[in-house]
Design an enzyme around this catalytic site. Structure first.
Site, mmCIF file in Angstrom:
data_model
loop_
_atom_site.group_PDB
_atom_site.id
_atom_site.type_symbol
_atom_site.label_atom_id
_atom_site.label_comp_id
_atom_site.label_asym_id
_atom_site.label_seq_id
_atom_site.Cartn_x
_atom_site.Cartn_y
_atom_site.Cartn_z
ATOM 1 N N ASP A 144 0.883 -1.177 0.000
ATOM 2 C CA ASP A 144 0.000 0.000 0.000
ATOM 3 C C ASP A 144 0.918 1.224 0.000
ATOM 4 O O ASP A 144 2.096 1.122 0.362
ATOM 5 C CB ASP A 144 -0.861 -0.045 1.282
ATOM 6 N N ASP A 194 -0.180 5.111 0.861
ATOM 7 C CA ASP A 194 -0.434 6.111 1.919
ATOM 8 C C ASP A 194 -0.492 5.458 3.295
ATOM 9 O O ASP A 194 -1.249 4.537 3.508
ATOM 10 C CB ASP A 194 -1.779 6.809 1.636
ATOM 11 N N GLU A 198 12.008 10.284 25.758
ATOM 12 C CA GLU A 198 12.609 10.025 27.068
ATOM 13 C C GLU A 198 14.014 9.431 26.958
ATOM 14 O O GLU A 198 14.173 8.210 26.977
ATOM 15 C CB GLU A 198 11.709 9.073 27.851
HETATM 16 P P1 ADP Z 1 10.737 13.098 34.940
HETATM 17 O O1 ADP Z 1 10.663 12.061 33.846
HETATM 18 O O2 ADP Z 1 9.414 13.501 35.452
HETATM 19 O O3 ADP Z 1 11.595 14.238 34.545
HETATM 20 P P2 ADP Z 1 12.586 11.334 36.183
HETATM 21 O O4 ADP Z 1 12.380 10.560 37.403
HETATM 22 O O5 ADP Z 1 12.593 10.574 34.869
HETATM 23 O O6 ADP Z 1 11.439 12.437 36.161
HETATM 24 O O7 ADP Z 1 13.923 12.193 36.337
HETATM 25 C C1 ADP Z 1 14.390 12.828 35.191
HETATM 26 C C2 ADP Z 1 15.388 13.876 35.595
HETATM 27 O O8 ADP Z 1 16.491 13.311 36.275
HETATM 28 C C3 ADP Z 1 15.974 14.480 34.342
HETATM 29 O O9 ADP Z 1 15.161 15.558 33.912
HETATM 30 C C4 ADP Z 1 17.353 14.932 34.796
HETATM 31 O O10 ADP Z 1 17.257 16.259 35.286
HETATM 32 C C5 ADP Z 1 17.706 14.003 35.940
HETATM 33 N N1 ADP Z 1 18.684 12.971 35.611
HETATM 34 C C6 ADP Z 1 19.620 12.525 36.470
HETATM 35 N N2 ADP Z 1 20.359 11.591 35.921
HETATM 36 C C7 ADP Z 1 19.891 11.398 34.666
HETATM 37 C C8 ADP Z 1 20.271 10.539 33.615
HETATM 38 N N3 ADP Z 1 21.285 9.659 33.728
HETATM 39 N N4 ADP Z 1 19.576 10.599 32.447
HETATM 40 C C9 ADP Z 1 18.539 11.439 32.317
HETATM 41 N N5 ADP Z 1 18.113 12.280 33.274
HETATM 42 C C10 ADP Z 1 18.804 12.271 34.446
HETATM 43 N N1 RBF Z 2 7.995 2.105 28.525
HETATM 44 C C1 RBF Z 2 7.155 1.090 28.117
HETATM 45 O O1 RBF Z 2 6.000 1.075 28.497
HETATM 46 N N2 RBF Z 2 7.584 0.082 27.298
HETATM 47 C C2 RBF Z 2 8.859 0.013 26.843
HETATM 48 O O2 RBF Z 2 9.192 -0.900 26.074
HETATM 49 C C3 RBF Z 2 9.774 1.028 27.248
HETATM 50 N N3 RBF Z 2 11.073 0.988 26.840
HETATM 51 C C4 RBF Z 2 11.936 1.968 27.255
HETATM 52 C C5 RBF Z 2 13.288 1.922 26.860
HETATM 53 C C6 RBF Z 2 14.184 2.913 27.279
HETATM 54 C C7 RBF Z 2 15.617 2.839 26.846
HETATM 55 C C8 RBF Z 2 13.735 3.967 28.130
HETATM 56 C C9 RBF Z 2 14.673 5.047 28.583
HETATM 57 C C10 RBF Z 2 12.395 4.032 28.524
HETATM 58 C C11 RBF Z 2 11.485 3.029 28.101
HETATM 59 N N4 RBF Z 2 10.152 3.065 28.478
HETATM 60 C C12 RBF Z 2 9.289 2.074 28.092
HETATM 61 C C13 RBF Z 2 9.611 4.242 29.127
HETATM 62 C C14 RBF Z 2 9.633 4.133 30.618
HETATM 63 O O3 RBF Z 2 8.494 3.436 31.044
HETATM 64 C C15 RBF Z 2 9.601 5.610 31.092
HETATM 65 O O4 RBF Z 2 10.855 6.168 30.801
HETATM 66 C C16 RBF Z 2 9.351 5.759 32.555
HETATM 67 O O5 RBF Z 2 8.023 5.376 32.760
HETATM 68 C C17 RBF Z 2 9.585 7.190 32.972
HETATM 69 O O6 RBF Z 2 8.587 8.005 32.416
HETATM 70 MG MG MG Z 3 11.506 10.737 33.092
#
Ligand code: ADP
Ligand code: RBF
Ligand code: MG
Length: 382
Positions: free
Chosen positions: A16, A18, A311
């Protein structure tokens, strides 16, 4: 869900256009938004599911109805069609589409393009895609058969022109009407749903994929891809930047895997070409340095988020948060689709496996060469 238990090897592939190979929805949405504004209507995507894959006049009738437009479907089509025509140049290939077409064509696997769009419209779209038209042995438009999909006619006609028996054809489709048409033609169908949240409806398909990167041709007796490296697939690098924002606040707390969320809002159109899933790449933090990263893009199925998130987990031990800092990402490889794990432990275990893949793969070419790109370094100087 991947129940690709094939009954027999395939020798031909029917694709397909689109929503499967070309992202025409984002372009169509732009035209419709503008057009409806003239009628003082706000485009909000209502009825997308019903229209997906339908022939243009049928889709038009549904739009006229859904948005209560003061015109007939035919008038609507006549008025809006010219705006579509000069927009097809903006339609981008979907993730894995160019790779798949090149792969099958270079291995001499005959392909047909079978789309519900009119033939002329298909030709216009193909005009902007280098090398696509000559890759297809057969091209059939919805106006070249009596009935469009979900009728099997278009796929049966394509098989006939390819001189192939239906059971030896593999259909690749994104819409429910397309899957129904392929199955009704007595063919096996790989579905790559373009509306991700609808994936559970594709029960008729023999296999449902997140995106074309996940297609394993060898499961259908077709030549395998040979471009995966260290459990990851090199992709055309893509560059994302922005301030680190709050996510759902559970990375470090619930998973012990903090992710530095970036806003996905303004990226929605490019993201349409970037499949949801788990990727690897390099991250540049304005005040600190450049790090390996592994990231997810999508709805985190385990938590079933309401909106798409980006993320990245930076593979480095930071001792404090860095919200608001400018983060630059160069995304260079695809690992896997997001999955809905049965338990938090299973999710965490999988993410740590993703991390190991990223740690190892990023030391290898072609990934390692992107560590020093100016895009990451510029972040450092801001
Ligand atoms: P949220 O997803 O609500 O931001 P998290 O629990 O995922 O909360 O924390 C994310 C925050 O943690 C990032 O915004 C960053 O400031 C900090 N942080 C500390 N270490 C790491 C890391 N190794 N990778 C990404 N973020 C990190
Ligand atoms: N969330 C999912 O629900 N399924 C996944 O397969 C999944 N894989 C991830 C892989 C990586 C490398 C990272 C960093 C995150 C992944 N997550 C996944 C998201 C994860 O649930 C989320 O980062 C946390 O819930 C924080 O918001
Ligand atoms: Mg986060």
């Amino acid at each position: 869900m991947d129940n690709a238990c094939t009954t027999q090897s395939k020798s031909h592939v029917l694709l397909d256009l689109d929503g499967t190979l070309l992202d025409t929805d984002s372009v169509a949405e732009e035209v419709l938004k503008e057009f409806l504004a003239k009628y003082d209507k706000q485009w909000d995507g209502r009825g997308d599911e019903q229209r997906l894959g339908k022939r243009p006049l049928e889709a038009a009738a549904l739009i006229v109805e859904d948005y209560q437009l003061p015109c007939t479907a035919q008038q609507f089509m006549t008025e809006i069609w010219p705006s579509f025509e000069n927009m097809w140049c903006k339609a981008k290939p979907l993730p894995g589409a160019v790779r798949l077409i090149k792969h099958l064509h270079s291995h001499g696997v005959p392909m047909a393009l079978a789309s519900n769009s009119p033939r002329k419209n298909i030709e216009e779209k193909l005009f902007y895609q280098q090398g696509w038209k000559e890759s297809f042995s057969v091209i059939i438009g919805g106006d070249e058969v009596e009935e469009g999909k979900p009728s099997p006619q278009i796929f049966l006609e394509a098989a006939k022109k390819l001189q192939a028996e239906p059971p030896s054809c593999l259909v690749i489709e994104d819409s429910l009407v397309g899957v129904t048409a392929g199955k009704a033609a007595g063919m096996e169908v790989v579905a790559v749903p373009s509306i991700k949240k609808q994936a559970s409806l594709y029960t008729e398909a023999n296999c449902v994929l997140n995106c074309l990167f996940d297609l394993r041709p060898e499961r259908w007796g077709l030549p395998p891809f040979e471009d995966w490296i260290a459990n990851s697939l090199p992709i055309e690098p893509w560059y994302i930047g922005g301030p680190v924002i709050k996510g759902f606040g559970r990375g470090s707390k619930i998973l012990g895997i903090p992710t530095a969320n970036l806003s996905a809002d303004e990226l929605s159109s490019t993201l349409a070409q970037q499949a949801c899933g788990v990727y690897l790449g390099w991250a540049g933090l304005s005040t600190r340095g450049i790090y390996k990263m592994v990231m997810s893009i999508g709805w985190n199925p385990f938590f079933d988020n309401t909106k798409k998130t980006i993320e990245p987990w930076l593979l480095h031990e930071f001792d404090e948060d860095f919200y608001g800092e400018e983060l630059r990402l160069v995304v260079v490889g695809y690992i896997r689709p997001e999955a809905k794990f049965p338990s938090l432990e299973a999710l965490i275990e999988k993410i740590h496996e993703d991390r190991r893949i990223a740690e190892e793969a990023l030391d290898l070419l072609p990934y390692s060469q992107y560590q020093d790109v100016p895009f990451l370094r510029t972040a450092l100087s801001t």
